[in-house]
Design a protein around this motif. Structure first.
Motif, mmCIF file in Angstrom:
data_model
loop_
_atom_site.group_PDB
_atom_site.id
_atom_site.type_symbol
_atom_site.label_atom_id
_atom_site.label_comp_id
_atom_site.label_asym_id
_atom_site.label_seq_id
_atom_site.Cartn_x
_atom_site.Cartn_y
_atom_site.Cartn_z
ATOM 1 N N ARG A 91 0.828 -1.197 0.000
ATOM 2 C CA ARG A 91 0.000 0.000 0.000
ATOM 3 C C ARG A 91 0.870 1.257 0.000
ATOM 4 O O ARG A 91 0.596 2.221 -0.710
ATOM 5 C CB ARG A 91 -0.917 -0.008 1.231
ATOM 6 N N SER A 94 2.428 1.832 -3.353
ATOM 7 C CA SER A 94 1.525 2.416 -4.348
ATOM 8 C C SER A 94 1.308 3.903 -4.098
ATOM 9 O O SER A 94 0.918 4.650 -4.990
ATOM 10 C CB SER A 94 0.177 1.678 -4.344
ATOM 11 N N LEU A 95 1.562 4.318 -2.868
ATOM 12 C CA LEU A 95 1.412 5.748 -2.535
ATOM 13 C C LEU A 95 2.646 6.552 -2.929
ATOM 14 O O LEU A 95 2.541 7.717 -3.338
ATOM 15 C CB LEU A 95 1.152 5.893 -1.030
ATOM 16 N N HIS A 98 3.090 9.016 -5.993
ATOM 17 C CA HIS A 98 2.379 10.296 -5.872
ATOM 18 C C HIS A 98 3.116 11.244 -4.939
ATOM 19 O O HIS A 98 3.138 12.452 -5.141
ATOM 20 C CB HIS A 98 0.950 10.058 -5.390
#
Lengths: 126, 126
Positions: A91, A94-95, A98
């Motif tokens: 998780r 995936s952050l 950004h």
DNA sequence: CTGCATCCTCAACGATACTG
DNA sequence: CAGTATCGTTGAGGATGCAG
């Protein structure tokens, strides 16, 4: 923009972004994420050695918060003295892209922003 | 990751991201940016009507900070009663895509995150 | 070694009243 | 209308000491 959406954005409990920003927006979370991304797996004191200026308490608080959000995995090795390892979860992975786009934008514009602040001070001072 | 970079990241004054996050990470800045993005140009009280829960003081403080960073342009019309309009600058426009990517990620993962938090509470409670 | 408990400080935030 | 001034609250963050 209708009122329903605005209400959600105004309410920290309901707004997704505010929920996330309230975590990564604090003093240390982002730094811990970036260090763990680079080093993959670190023990508590190793992390502390990387980020010397953080207090033991805040490192502990930050890690707990990240663990609670499922962004960091904590592994305890039942031995004496204890050994605990921290690493990023998928998780968090995936952050991170950004985050990096925000980091890059910041690097690209920080000089302009600082110049603006300086100029703003001069203009409003008198 | 060498110590030189870490020192920069640990120091709020020197770290670009922390400089930016310290602003947009606060309670209202992001919301103001998103409303202005949608509505293009708004007067002070119009903004206040969109974000009813903000106090007059914090709206004022938030706008001043955004103006200082060159993210919002403030136009005063010299008339009585006064009329002041706020709109985003190009710098803010270039930042917004990265904000949105973070917003989207948050929306996509907020349910999982909240589930993690709930589960974490249960596990650590006892 | 890896933390938690306690106490303290300061800045963000808020409520209210007032002004050009 | 568009703010400023003032005061009070609150929570993040920090320092220190202790514990399993």
């Amino acid at each position: 923009m209708d009122q329903e959406i605005l209400k959600k954005y105004s309410n920290v409990e309901e707004c997704p972004v505010r929920n996330v920003l309230d975590r990564i927006g604090n003093k240390w979370t982002l730094l811990v994420l970036l260090v763990l991304e680079e080093e993959k797996v670190l023990r508590f004191n190793e992390l502390h050695n990387y980020i010397v200026t953080i207090s033991q308490k805040m490192l502990s608080v930050t890690l707990k918060s990240l663990e609670a959000d499922g962004l960091v995995k904590r592994t305890i090795y039942p031995q004496v003295p204890p050994k605990v390892e921290y690493e990023l979860t998928e998780r968090a992975q995936s952050l991170l892209p950004h985050i990096h786009s925000l980091v890059d934008w910041s690097k690209d514009h920080i000089n302009d922003i600082k110049a603006s602040r300086k100029n703003y001070e001069l203009v409003t001072k008198k």
